[in-house]
Design an enzyme around this catalytic site. Structure first.
Site, short mmCIF file in Angstrom:
data_model
loop_
_atom_site.label_atom_id
_atom_site.label_comp_id
_atom_site.label_asym_id
_atom_site.label_seq_id
_atom_site.Cartn_x
_atom_site.Cartn_y
_atom_site.Cartn_z
N GLU A 126 46.90 49.59 74.04
CA GLU A 126 46.53 48.80 72.87
C GLU A 126 47.70 47.93 72.45
O GLU A 126 48.86 48.29 72.68
CB GLU A 126 46.14 49.72 71.71
N LYS A 128 50.65 46.46 70.31
CA LYS A 128 51.52 47.03 69.28
C LYS A 128 51.68 45.98 68.18
O LYS A 128 52.36 44.97 68.35
CB LYS A 128 52.88 47.41 69.87
N ASP A 130 52.86 44.01 65.01
CA ASP A 130 54.15 43.83 64.35
C ASP A 130 53.91 43.75 62.85
O ASP A 130 53.77 42.67 62.27
CB ASP A 130 54.84 42.56 64.85
N TYR A 236 44.76 52.90 64.10
CA TYR A 236 44.98 53.26 65.51
C TYR A 236 45.35 54.72 65.72
O TYR A 236 45.56 55.15 66.86
CB TYR A 236 46.06 52.37 66.13
N LYS A 324 57.63 47.18 75.67
CA LYS A 324 58.06 46.03 74.89
C LYS A 324 58.01 44.74 75.71
O LYS A 324 58.14 44.75 76.92
CB LYS A 324 59.49 46.26 74.39
N CYS A 429 97.40 51.44 78.36
CA CYS A 429 96.65 51.46 77.10
C CYS A 429 97.21 50.41 76.14
O CYS A 429 98.42 50.40 75.87
CB CYS A 429 96.73 52.84 76.47
N CYS A 453 98.21 58.91 71.55
CA CYS A 453 97.57 57.59 71.45
C CYS A 453 96.94 57.47 70.07
O CYS A 453 96.01 58.22 69.73
CB CYS A 453 96.51 57.43 72.53
#
Length: 720
Positions: A126, A128, A130, A236, A324, A429, A453
């Site tokens: 189905e 989605k 918004d 839904y 998506k 580092c 560190c």
């Protein structure tokens, strides 16, 4: 052109960096979206980002951050409305971003249910919507309550507003006595355009998009304003029910339509991933002509009995996922590359960009993953971006799709400035000057400075005081940095001696900028309160690599006390574990304490080795012992459930289970208060053995552990 890395392809260090950025930005988006009705990102992007985070944490549970929003759904409800506690939680959905993710979802469902690849398994697909999630509770056929999702457990009471929406029936005929209908409030494109015209003509506020307009309209304190707005509603799903609507998802949705709700006509029944993906393509192709906004397609297992078997994770159902739509892209200039040092010493490159709008959001930073990614190769040394490296000054393509921290997809070599040099990744580092090494098989270079560190020390302290760890009110990241720089706090134990080391402590603290007598009193009181701490929170707070919040809970449940944990770890450290013996079985046989730790369900070799190595490191252990001396660590009490015959017992499953999958059996046992282990030991109370049981059944017999078959197990827990 590369898209976002599928979750199952992420390496651990990329996942760690992504989780840090996701957590920070999702919390900020929550406040903008729910607290101010002025979202900085679209609802579709937000949902995708949060599901992405949940998916990464599911694959890397040991990396779960203390500030992770994955245990939340939405955000706290506004103070402007009365609160409503949902009888059945309103959960989120996991995310899929490409066809492989959809197939992986199907594979996961099948494995959990014990279904073969060719077994029939139907799904619904189905659009989605918004919009804004809404729950409608009907009792005796009458609408008695409407609530927003809120944080999934508690929402806002918007009943008076919902009564003004034409698509929401006020009475139902033929419905169950209790029926909680769930769906999405939205606004069509045409209605949105007309509303903005009216707002502009009246000199009022115009809205950025239909989703914002719908959310702002429903959450008005004056329901007459809501009445004037053209809101619509698609149903839904459902929550609390006195009687089942149907036996399948599709039939239940049709039943809601028969009761008078608007249901989406594009909802379709699909037989497996191929049909699901075909429906996704059809919906995506027709998206522009729908007249309302959607941001993907939701797939749900159709058989409701199977949905019940699949159950839920902490915030998402196993039987559904949201596929998506694709990412949005933009081009901008990479101004410089900076290196950040995390609490585990990882050197993480970050791109500082000329700000650019990507999908409605201004982007100025992007992750660069690691030195290989910058150089144009993957972890296996194979070329990515056709081998194009990334340099300062480059014109780069930035994308966002489910990742709140943007990423660089490509480089335009034709726009590369003259004289641009390949980026030289530091070998030392940048914070402490210690050698930064990259171990074989590791994608990340790490500082070897450890406690010397400052970046690692500060990040460890921030982690220690974070919400899921000690959560000391008044001592957050900003205060930790301040106190570290001033030499007040160098390690966690210093927090609990802070007041004593500075006399009363009050005078020096209250005279500092941003502090007063009351805030100083509150801080010292908050520190005192945290001298008593649950075992799982202490384990997590230590910041041991690979030992996240979930792992802390697993270890705490298994060992029960701090003394038991440290004794087991110390004993394991003294044994000839795997790195000393080539034969795994021989190593485990010679290392019973290490075998016990590995046998804990949810603990693997990486986590076990990290735990033991950290606790066995002289300076680190001394720091931990100094801390523990100031604490009262709460033991983990055995679950109290008189109806459960296995509460507090250690259960092991072996062989083939024929009436449930191993995952189902484990979840059921843990729900009944049992500890599930992966290996048999003298501490095992019960072995459930199916056909094909081998060495575990033999060892159980040798140890006198009670052994039963699957039918006996089901009979044992039948009434629990």
């Amino acid at each position: 052109m590369p898209g976002p890395t599928p979750i199952d392809k992420l390496d651990e260090d990329a996942a760690r960096r992504e989780l840090a950025d996701l957590s920070q930005n999702i919390h900020r988006a929550n406040e903008a979206y729910h607290g101010q009705d002025a979202p900085e990102i679209t609802d579709a992007d937000y949902d995708a980002l949060k599901r992405r985070l949940a998916g990464i944490e599911a694959r890397f549970p040991g990396l779960k951050r203390p500030d992770s929003p994955s245990d939340q759904v939405g955000a706290a409800p506004s103070e402007g409305f009365a609160k409503v506690r949902h009888e059945v939680r309103m959960l989120s959905l996991s995310n899929a971003f490409d066809a492989q993710d959809v197939r992986d979802f199907d594979d996961t469902v099948r494995r959990y249910l014990g279904l073969g690849a060719d077994a029939p398994l139907a799904y619904t697909a189905e659009p989605k919507i918004d919009g804004l999630s809404l729950s409608l509770r009907y009792e005796g056929g009458r609408l008695v309550q409407a609530a927003t999702r809120g944080d999934g457990e508690t929402g806002e009471n918007v009943t008076r507003n919902a009564l003004t929406v034409d698509d929401i029936p006020q009475t139902l005929t033929g419905a169950p006595d209790v029926l909680e209908v769930r769906g999405e409030v939205y606004m069509s494109h045409a209605d949105f355009a007309a509303l903005n015209e009216r707002q502009a003509a009246a000199g009022g506020k115009t809205f950025a998009n239909p989703r914002n307009a719908a959310a702002g309209s429903l959450r008005q304190l004056d329901p007459e304003i809501t009445r004037s707005r053209p809101l619509r509603f698609f149903a839904y799903a459902w929550g609390a029910l006195s009687d089942a609507l149907a036996e399948t998802q599709m039939d239940a949705i049709k039943r809601l339509g028969d009761l008078g709700f608007q249901i989406n006509p594009l909802t379709t029944l699909c037989d497996g991933p191929d049909e699901m993906l075909a429906q996704y393509a059809r919906i995506e192709t027709g998206r522009a002509g729908l007249g309302y906004d959607i941001d993907g397609v939701v797939y749900k297992v159709n058989d409701l009995a199977l949905q019940r078997r699949l159950g839920f994770r902490s915030t998402t159902p196993r039987w559904a996922t949201a596929h998506k739509f694709a990412a949005e892209l933009a081009w901008t200039r990479l101004e410089r590359i900076e290196i950040q040092v995390g609490r585990t010493g990882a050197l993480s490159p970050v791109a500082r960009l000329t700000p650019v709008n990507v999908g409605g959001v201004m982007v100025s930073n992007a992750t660069l993953h690691n030195e290989d990614y910058i150089a144009g190769r993957d972890a296996r040394g194979q070329p990515i971006r056709e081998g194009r490296d990334i340099r300062e000054g480059d014109l780069v393509q930035v994308y966002r799709a489910g990742d709140v921290i943007p990423k660089i997809a490509d480089v335009d070599l034709s726009q590369r400035p003259g004289g641009a040099q390949p980026f030289a990744f530091p070998q030392t580092c940048p914070e402490c000057g210690s050698e930064a090494i990259r171990e074989e098989g590791d994608a990340v270079r790490r500082c070897t400075g450890g406690l010397i560190c400052p970046a690692q020390a500060v990040e460890k302290l921030k982690h220690f005081v974070s919400r899921a760890a000690f959560d000391i009110e008044g001592l957050g990241a900003k205060q930790v940095e301040q106190f570290y720089q001033d030499g007040w706090i160098k390690e966690p134990a210093d927090i609990f001696t802070l007041k004593d080391r500075y006399g009363s402590g009050m005078q020096q603290l209250k005279n500092r900028e941003g502090w007063g007598e009351k805030s100083a009193e509150n801080l010292f009181a908050a520190i005192e309160e945290k001298r008593r701490i649950p075992l799982n929170r202490l384990i997590f707070a230590l910041g041991i690599r690979h030992v996240g919040e979930v792992a802390g809970q697993v270890l705490a449940r298994h060992f029960g006390s701090w003394d038991a944990l440290t004794a087991a770890v110390d004993a394991a450290a003294a044994e000839p574990i795997l790195n000393a013996l080539e034969d795994r079985k021989a190593a485990l046989a010679a290392s019973p304490h290490y075998a016990e730790i590995l046998g804990i369900d949810g603990v693997g070799e990486t986590l076990a080795r990290s735990l033991i190595a950290t606790m066995d490191q002289e300076a680190e252990r001394a720091s931990i012992d100094r801390l523990a001396a100031h604490l009262t660590v709460e033991d983990v009490a055995a679950p109290q459930d008189s109806a459960s015959p296995v509460v507090g017992k250690t259960v092991v499953f072996t062989g083939t289970l024929e009436k449930m999958t191993r995952a189902e059996a484990k979840a059921r046992a843990e729900a009944l208060g049992a500890k599930v282990s992966g290996s048999v030991s003298a501490k095992t109370d019960l072995l459930v053995a199916g056909p094909g049981a081998g060495s575990k059944a033999k060892k159980a017999a040798e140890l006198g552990v009670e052994t039963i078959d699957e039918d006996a197990w089901l009979a044992l827990i039948a009434d629990a």
